[in-house]
Motif scaffolding. Sequence first.
Motif: not given
Length: 345
Positions: A4, A6-10, A157, A245
């Motif tokens: 994923y 960072q922070d499981q961002l979409w 995500t 990222e």
Amino acid sequence: MPGYLQDQLWIRTIPSQYTPKQVSQYLATIGVLPESHFTTEANIADGKFPRGLETLSAIVKQHLMTFPFENTAMHYSESHEIDISAQALFSRFVAERKGSFCFGQNTILLEMLRGLGFRAYAGSGRVNMNWQNPSKERAFGAQLHMLVFVQPFDDSTETYVVDVGFGGSGLTRPIPLTDGSGSQTRGAGHTETHRLVKDPFSRSSLGKWANSPIPSGQEVWNLEVRHTAKGKSAGAWKRVYAFTEQEFFSEDCVAASAYVTSALPLFKENVMCIRYILDEESSYGDLYRAVLFGREVKVRKGDGEAEVVATVTTESERVKVLSEFFGIAVRDEDIAFIEGTPAQL
């Protein structure tokens, strides 16, 4: 193992620079789902193309086998430039069946994935100039490599990195964005493995205390590759490039591409071409690489030794090899544009 951001961002859905018709033509060119109605212009426009990891993997594999990594436009054209605008790339890849280097390869892939409804964006990396010699100190250059982040599942995500533009020892499959053994992915054949490692960038100016000898913070992802020689244990992991990222936009690609084509000796002084070929003897659908660099074309299958299959001594011979081995047509009159340059034989 799932990976994923960072922070499981979409990743947001971004419109493609290509029309559904162009995307359909691309799919037909690379041969993905050729008999499926999902590849028609209308169904692509309606978002009915079947996304997922299996489809993403098929697109990456077929793209690699169809379009060579190459820089012939730098040497056999009057401008000595490589145009990486979306429409110029469509013409070069789909219409002319030629290729490009990392910015061209990954730009057209990114826009085609977006056209198919995949959520994706571009990132950039710093290549370790000593990656082939792990015993040497790592020497990371400027951010002159491009890669693509993809979230292949509509309701998740879960994130993968794809890269069809590194060339030798580059990724041949999507690799999950996770640290260590959970990311290990088969490479071009059973002797090649890739993985991702995340740690503080070795040149970071930050530390956990004043004058700390160990860098900290500014963590980056690193792509590593390992090869297993015939009859031997697995070799050392080689750190190929580092990346973050952070999004890499089209303006960044244009600026980086201009530098590579105008100032980077590796590209200015050499005609390079790499084509991925299906290994008919592999039960895993593995690929192998045919590589033109300098005066030789080399092929390495499985765990065998690299075999020199052609040697060139003149520009006419090199142009013939480009056509016969790599499917790249160079007109006889365009040979004049390489004369007097460092890349001329």
